[in-house]
Design a protein around this motif. Structure first.
Motif, PDB file in Angstrom:
ATOM      1  N   UNK A  70       0.061 -13.783  -6.144  1.00 56.18           N
ATOM      2  CA  UNK A  70      -0.493 -13.754  -7.495  1.00 56.18           C
ATOM      3  C   UNK A  70      -1.927 -13.306  -7.567  1.00 56.18           C
ATOM      4  N   UNK A  71      -2.380 -12.567  -6.541  1.00 58.26           N
ATOM      5  CA  UNK A  71      -3.773 -12.134  -6.481  1.00 58.26           C
ATOM      6  C   UNK A  71      -3.852 -10.626  -6.283  1.00 58.26           C
ATOM      7  N   UNK A  72      -4.730  -9.991  -7.036  1.00 56.71           N
ATOM      8  CA  UNK A  72      -5.113  -8.606  -6.783  1.00 56.71           C
ATOM      9  C   UNK A  72      -6.518  -8.618  -6.199  1.00 56.71           C
ATOM     10  N   UNK A  73      -6.680  -7.924  -5.088  1.00 53.35           N
ATOM     11  CA  UNK A  73      -7.987  -7.826  -4.445  1.00 53.35           C
ATOM     12  C   UNK A  73      -8.474  -6.389  -4.475  1.00 53.35           C
ATOM     13  N   UNK A  74      -9.776  -6.243  -4.637  1.00 51.59           N
ATOM     14  CA  UNK A  74     -10.423  -4.938  -4.613  1.00 51.59           C
ATOM     15  C   UNK A  74     -11.329  -4.875  -3.383  1.00 51.59           C
ATOM     16  N   UNK A  75     -11.197  -3.802  -2.623  1.00 45.04           N
ATOM     17  CA  UNK A  75     -11.879  -3.683  -1.345  1.00 45.04           C
ATOM     18  C   UNK A  75     -12.786  -2.461  -1.310  1.00 45.04           C
ATOM     19  N   UNK A  77      -7.029  10.031  13.514  1.00 47.74           N
ATOM     20  CA  UNK A  77      -7.205   9.167  14.683  1.00 47.74           C
ATOM     21  C   UNK A  77      -6.142   8.068  14.662  1.00 47.74           C
ATOM     22  N   UNK A  78      -4.989   8.335  15.265  1.00 49.55           N
ATOM     23  CA  UNK A  78      -3.857   7.406  15.151  1.00 49.55           C
ATOM     24  C   UNK A  78      -3.996   6.104  15.931  1.00 49.55           C
ATOM     25  N   UNK A  79      -4.914   6.032  16.876  1.00 53.06           N
ATOM     26  CA  UNK A  79      -5.056   4.793  17.641  1.00 53.06           C
ATOM     27  C   UNK A  79      -5.522   3.670  16.719  1.00 53.06           C
ATOM     28  N   UNK A  80      -4.904   2.495  16.872  1.00 58.99           N
ATOM     29  CA  UNK A  80      -5.180   1.381  15.970  1.00 58.99           C
ATOM     30  C   UNK A  80      -6.648   0.955  16.000  1.00 58.99           C
ATOM     31  N   UNK A  81      -7.364   1.218  17.087  1.00 56.04           N
ATOM     32  CA  UNK A  81      -8.762   0.791  17.156  1.00 56.04           C
ATOM     33  C   UNK A  81      -9.657   1.562  16.184  1.00 56.04           C
ATOM     34  N   UNK A  82      -9.156   2.690  15.678  1.00 55.84           N
ATOM     35  CA  UNK A  82      -9.918   3.453  14.691  1.00 55.84           C
ATOM     36  C   UNK A  82      -9.548   3.076  13.253  1.00 55.84           C
ATOM     37  N   UNK A  83      -8.636   2.115  13.102  1.00 54.04           N
ATOM     38  CA  UNK A  83      -8.231   1.676  11.771  1.00 54.04           C
ATOM     39  C   UNK A  83      -9.034   0.451  11.356  1.00 54.04           C
ATOM     40  N   UNK A  84      -8.861   0.066  10.099  1.00 52.11           N
ATOM     41  CA  UNK A  84      -9.563  -1.094   9.553  1.00 52.11           C
ATOM     42  C   UNK A  84      -8.551  -2.060   8.967  1.00 52.11           C
ATOM     43  N   UNK A  85      -8.549  -3.290   9.448  1.00 51.04           N
ATOM     44  CA  UNK A  85      -7.676  -4.309   8.878  1.00 51.04           C
ATOM     45  C   UNK A  85      -8.459  -5.134   7.864  1.00 51.04           C
ATOM     46  N   UNK A  86      -7.868  -5.293   6.690  1.00 52.92           N
ATOM     47  CA  UNK A  86      -8.496  -6.049   5.610  1.00 52.92           C
ATOM     48  C   UNK A  86      -7.743  -7.366   5.459  1.00 52.92           C
ATOM     49  N   UNK A  87      -8.444  -8.476   5.655  1.00 49.21           N
ATOM     50  CA  UNK A  87      -7.800  -9.784   5.680  1.00 49.21           C
ATOM     51  C   UNK A  87      -8.196 -10.627   4.473  1.00 49.21           C
ATOM     52  N   UNK A  88      -7.212 -11.366   3.950  1.00 49.77           N
ATOM     53  CA  UNK A  88      -7.522 -12.253   2.838  1.00 49.77           C
ATOM     54  C   UNK A  88      -6.330 -12.672   2.008  1.00 49.77           C
ATOM     55  N   UNK A  89      -5.258 -11.859   1.978  1.00 50.71           N
ATOM     56  CA  UNK A  89      -4.081 -12.230   1.194  1.00 50.71           C
ATOM     57  C   UNK A  89      -3.305 -13.346   1.886  1.00 50.71           C
ATOM     58  N   UNK A  90      -2.717 -14.223   1.075  1.00 50.11           N
ATOM     59  CA  UNK A  90      -1.977 -15.363   1.611  1.00 50.11           C
ATOM     60  C   UNK A  90      -0.467 -15.137   1.639  1.00 50.11           C
ATOM     61  N   UNK A  91      -0.022 -13.971   1.192  1.00 50.25           N
ATOM     62  CA  UNK A  91       1.408 -13.652   1.193  1.00 50.25           C
ATOM     63  C   UNK A  91       1.569 -12.153   1.418  1.00 50.25           C
TER      64      UNK A  91
END
Length: 340
Positions: free
Chosen positions: A106-111, A70-84
């Protein structure tokens, strides 16, 4: 019309170009023009273990998970939180919905990509730019530009251990048993370390001059070695360098069997097909993606692109290639995809 391949069905080198020739890539556009154009450069692409999701990390801090069907962006998921900017993304090798991302904040995030939740984060990693999961998914190695290697856990917020390397390490890779780590360095060499102790594993069988190291290292580049990738069969270790070369080392005797020299810029990352038969590289210069037959070194196909493709990733179960092109994700080889 090219035939439809079943999952994990292999192609011969003679049929590779004939299969991909009629195929057209699918575009996954999340409107980079509204984000500042070139700042949306995709730095990392990763498939989950079943090949049902694709994650992308960009220089403008955008971290997104796509459904390839499903290439349309509305079917994707954006994960927010990194500062760089995002430097590297990678799914847990044994968990389809667990994603790790590292940023030079300097941060690793697990989602958990099902819920969009950040389930854990580890801070204080400096100007981190590389990470690799251990094959069992229990831990990761993270490297920064100051030469520090950090062992971290997806379940703990504190760093498990820190190791200082003499030179900056680039994109590393584990062997499939998880007992060895292949560590490329800016000296153009690849160190072979034990895991989790990160000690030199192999040593020269002869005397050296006073003051010289007895550590056995792989030497395949005249400039910085930027990335390593182990083939799915474990037969070859591929290394890519700033000298625009891919070197293929036989993992039985660690002799360089062949070099691939068609690239015109630094090799930023390398990807093998699921069967290890073909290899492709992402470069920061030139245009087009050249596919090479691993066993013979023959060029078998070129995917036309609009510009440089810095990051590439073959799907883990089929001949399906995800790559960046002018800041946009493209995938070619999807079953039932568009044809020219």
């Amino acid at each position: 019309m090219a035939p439809v391949l079943r999952s994990r069905q292999s192609l011969s080198k003679e049929k590779f170009s004939g299969y991909f020739g009629p195929l057209k890539s699918q575009v996954y556009n999340d409107a980079p023009s509204s984000r500042g154009g070139s700042h949306h450069t995709l730095r990392s692409i990763a498939w989950n273990p079943l090949g049902t999701l694709v994650a992308t990390g960009a220089a403008d801090k955008t971290l997104r998970v796509w459904n390839p069907e499903k290439p349309n962006v509305r079917f994707s998921t954006e994960l927010k939180g990194h500062a760089a900017g995002i430097e590297k993304v990678a799914f847990n090798p044994v968990k389809d919905a667990e994603l790790a991302s590292v940023s030079n904040d300097g941060v690793v995030k697990f989602w958990d990509v099902r819920t969009k939740a950040c389930v854990n984060e580890v801070k204080g990693l400096g100007n981190a730019h590389t990470l690799a999961w251990a094959p069992d998914g229990s831990s990761l190695l993270v490297g920064n530009r100051s030469g520090d290697l950090f062992q971290i856990s997806p379940r703990e917020s504190e760093i498990m251990s820190t190791h200082q390397e003499p030179v900056e390490a680039n994109q590393m890779a584990f062997c499939w048993s998880g007992q060895k780590v292949f560590l490329p360095t800016r000296e153009g060499k690849v160190r072979i370390l034990s895991y989790p102790t990160l000690e030199s594993l192999l040593h020269l069988p002869y005397a050296v001059k006073p003051g010289e190291s007895t550590e056995f290292v792989l030497k395949g580049h005249t400039a910085s070695c930027l990335t390593t990738e182990l083939s799915p069969t474990g037969r070859y270790l591929a290394t890519g360098g700033a000298d625009s070369i891919i070197s293929l080392f036989d993992t039985k005797d660690w002799i360089c069997q062949r070099t691939i020299t068609r690239m015109v810029g630094p090799v930023k990352n390398i990807s093998f097909t699921f069967d290890g038969s073909f290899v492709v590289a992402g470069c920061e210069e030139g245009s087009g993606l050249d596919v090479t037959h691993t066993e013979t070194g023959e060029h078998v196909h070129t995917f036309k692109t609009a510009g440089p493709c810095e990051t590439v990733a073959w799907a883990p179960t089929r001949y399906c290639l995800a790559y960046s092109d002018l800041g946009t994700l493209r995938i070619i080889g999807l079953e039932g995809g568009d044809r020219k």
